[in-house]
Write an enzyme that holds these catalytic residues in place. Sequence first.
Site, PDB file in Angstrom:
ATOM      1  N   HIS A  58       7.705  -7.844  -4.292  1.00 43.60           N
ATOM      2  CA  HIS A  58       6.765  -6.514  -3.860  1.00 43.60           C
ATOM      3  C   HIS A  58       5.782  -6.793  -5.221  1.00 43.60           C
ATOM      4  O   HIS A  58       5.996  -6.369  -6.396  1.00 43.60           O
ATOM      5  CB  HIS A  58       7.728  -5.171  -4.188  1.00 43.60           C
ATOM      6  CG  HIS A  58       6.696  -3.959  -3.970  1.00 43.60           C
ATOM      7  ND1 HIS A  58       7.008  -3.183  -2.844  1.00 43.60           N
ATOM      8  CD2 HIS A  58       5.745  -3.905  -4.409  1.00 43.60           C
ATOM      9  CE1 HIS A  58       6.275  -2.479  -2.719  1.00 43.60           C
ATOM     10  NE2 HIS A  58       5.282  -2.569  -3.811  1.00 43.60           N
ATOM     11  N   HIS A  60       1.152  -6.365  -5.693  1.00 45.62           N
ATOM     12  CA  HIS A  60      -0.158  -5.965  -4.814  1.00 45.62           C
ATOM     13  C   HIS A  60      -1.285  -6.898  -5.338  1.00 45.62           C
ATOM     14  O   HIS A  60      -1.772  -6.682  -6.298  1.00 45.62           O
ATOM     15  CB  HIS A  60      -0.469  -4.479  -5.383  1.00 45.62           C
ATOM     16  CG  HIS A  60       0.357  -3.649  -4.631  1.00 45.62           C
ATOM     17  ND1 HIS A  60       0.141  -2.757  -3.534  1.00 45.62           N
ATOM     18  CD2 HIS A  60       1.669  -3.273  -5.165  1.00 45.62           C
ATOM     19  CE1 HIS A  60       1.044  -2.042  -3.279  1.00 45.62           C
ATOM     20  NE2 HIS A  60       1.935  -2.376  -4.228  1.00 45.62           N
ATOM     21  N   GLN A 153      -3.045   1.588   2.013  1.00 39.82           N
ATOM     22  CA  GLN A 153      -3.113   2.290   0.852  1.00 39.82           C
ATOM     23  C   GLN A 153      -3.373   3.714   0.976  1.00 39.82           C
ATOM     24  O   GLN A 153      -2.672   4.837   0.359  1.00 39.82           O
ATOM     25  CB  GLN A 153      -4.257   1.813  -0.039  1.00 39.82           C
ATOM     26  CG  GLN A 153      -4.258   2.407  -1.459  1.00 39.82           C
ATOM     27  CD  GLN A 153      -3.284   2.059  -2.545  1.00 39.82           C
ATOM     28  OE1 GLN A 153      -3.099   1.012  -3.039  1.00 39.82           O
ATOM     29  NE2 GLN A 153      -2.228   3.076  -2.716  1.00 39.82           N
ATOM     30  N   HIS A 211       6.227   1.336   1.744  1.00 40.05           N
ATOM     31  CA  HIS A 211       6.082   2.358   0.514  1.00 40.05           C
ATOM     32  C   HIS A 211       6.633   3.512   0.941  1.00 40.05           C
ATOM     33  O   HIS A 211       6.046   4.174   1.571  1.00 40.05           O
ATOM     34  CB  HIS A 211       4.831   2.193  -0.014  1.00 40.05           C
ATOM     35  CG  HIS A 211       4.190   1.246  -0.834  1.00 40.05           C
ATOM     36  ND1 HIS A 211       3.985   0.001  -0.368  1.00 40.05           N
ATOM     37  CD2 HIS A 211       4.130   1.181  -2.051  1.00 40.05           C
ATOM     38  CE1 HIS A 211       3.641  -1.108  -1.254  1.00 40.05           C
ATOM     39  NE2 HIS A 211       3.739  -0.126  -2.238  1.00 40.05           N
ATOM     40  N   GLU A 214       7.763   7.216  -2.515  1.00 40.54           N
ATOM     41  CA  GLU A 214       7.262   6.917  -3.898  1.00 40.54           C
ATOM     42  C   GLU A 214       6.592   8.216  -4.789  1.00 40.54           C
ATOM     43  O   GLU A 214       5.456   8.122  -4.775  1.00 40.54           O
ATOM     44  CB  GLU A 214       6.144   5.663  -4.126  1.00 40.54           C
ATOM     45  CG  GLU A 214       6.171   5.233  -5.317  1.00 40.54           C
ATOM     46  CD  GLU A 214       5.185   4.070  -5.755  1.00 40.54           C
ATOM     47  OE1 GLU A 214       4.589   3.766  -4.597  1.00 40.54           O
ATOM     48  OE2 GLU A 214       4.943   3.520  -6.703  1.00 40.54           O
ATOM     49  N   ASP A 310       5.552  -5.468  -8.771  1.00 40.02           N
ATOM     50  CA  ASP A 310       4.530  -4.350  -8.053  1.00 40.02           C
ATOM     51  C   ASP A 310       3.061  -4.744  -8.810  1.00 40.02           C
ATOM     52  O   ASP A 310       2.208  -5.175  -7.795  1.00 40.02           O
ATOM     53  CB  ASP A 310       4.936  -3.028  -8.780  1.00 40.02           C
ATOM     54  CG  ASP A 310       4.346  -1.869  -7.738  1.00 40.02           C
ATOM     55  OD1 ASP A 310       3.870  -2.243  -6.558  1.00 40.02           O
ATOM     56  OD2 ASP A 310       4.665  -0.593  -7.947  1.00 40.02           O
TER      57      ASP A 310
HETATM   58 FE   FE2 Z   1       3.701  -1.022  -4.368  1.00 36.08          FE
END
Ligand code: FE2
Length: 428
Positions: A58, A60, A153, A211, A214, A310
């Site tokens: 994971h 980005h 996103q 996701h 979160e 992340d």
């Molecule tokens: Fe993430």
Amino acid sequence: MLDLLITNARLPRSTSPTSLAIEAGRIVPLPAGREALDARERIDAAGKLLTPALVEPHIHLDAVLTVGQPRHNLSGSLFEGIAIWGERVKDLDADDVRRRVAQVLRWQVANGVLFVRSHVDVCDPRLTALRALLDVKREFADRITLQLVAFPQQGIQSFPNGEALMRQAVELGADVVGAIPHFELTREYGEQSVKFAVGLAQEFNRQVDIHCDETDDEHSRFLEVLAAETIRLNMQGRVTASHTTAMHSYNNAYAGRLIVNVRRAGLHMVTNPLDNAVLQGRFDHYPIRRGHTRIKELLAAGVNVCLGHDSVMDPWYPLGKADPLQAAFVLAHYGQMSGYEEIRTLIDMITVNGAKTLGLTDYGLEPGCRADLVLFDAPSEGDAVRLIAPRRLVIRAGTVVARTEPARQVVTWQGKEEPVDYMPARSG
Ligand code: FE2
């Protein structure tokens, strides 16, 4: 004759040194007899820990190395980070993405990471970042294996043409379908986005990585929807839930029932201690919640849990060097995983558990597996985590692709120079 023979290596959860034989890029059974152990290349592991290559489940990549652009996140909060990313993303172009990603991929290989799943923001009618990442994936395929997640996103139902963009991203070549249900405008949109994502993945024979929840909001309950949808569409083993920090705040009765259903659905879970340590609990006054998923309970229930980094130097997390072992070190504290077996589990979480999540085949230390290996500058899992030990060697398909010469530290002590290696002296 063997291509490579690694001797005197300590494998995870073993105490005695062993040898590993490699032929044509793969691990082969150790031949019997001394003369059969001739090899073109020999590596003496000197009793250090040898594991399969690290797996980053994971990250980005499209946002890496953008910290301070166009401005720094002064509060360190998620929302200021989203606002800054909204400004930065306007001048994203293929070259910009490619340059930053290529640099971090080199960092990952140096850290022993040879398999990466990256989320890529697809809330962009031009899909600039995804196109650039697809090029990078092909360009560096001989060095690092990339899986790309179509990650909305700003939501699927809450973003103009969200469903069409997701479909286009998958048709372009995204390996995995994402979603962000807790960020959608309504609870209903959130449920719809989960159902859409699992359905799209089934239609195109892709995996799912969402996701999920979160947030610190105990009413964010999309993981149950994801589990139910996975069972309904028979997608067990192909679906991952990332973050799930709201689970920290659920009441125990609800969390207990949920974990049973997560297991039943065969979901993989990814916890991201670096970002979530700094981003969660921001609305709390003391006591401030850790806002972390329930790792120990999930593991105890037989759920596969792995560990993600992340962010690397982006608007949400200004630190990091793409090293999963740093994330494991933080999780040892933040997740209270300091028990003897738990520290060994941390190494599983950045290796074999991540491999299960990505659905890797030919991964591991058994004969037949591809020889993708990491040699740590530490004799055990505990020392590797404690020292965030350098990776002496990183091997891909039997070939050394990265090496570290550890620093030699010396103190002047009572008039003499003495080396320091942070290992307890042996008595006798
Ligand atoms: Fe993430």
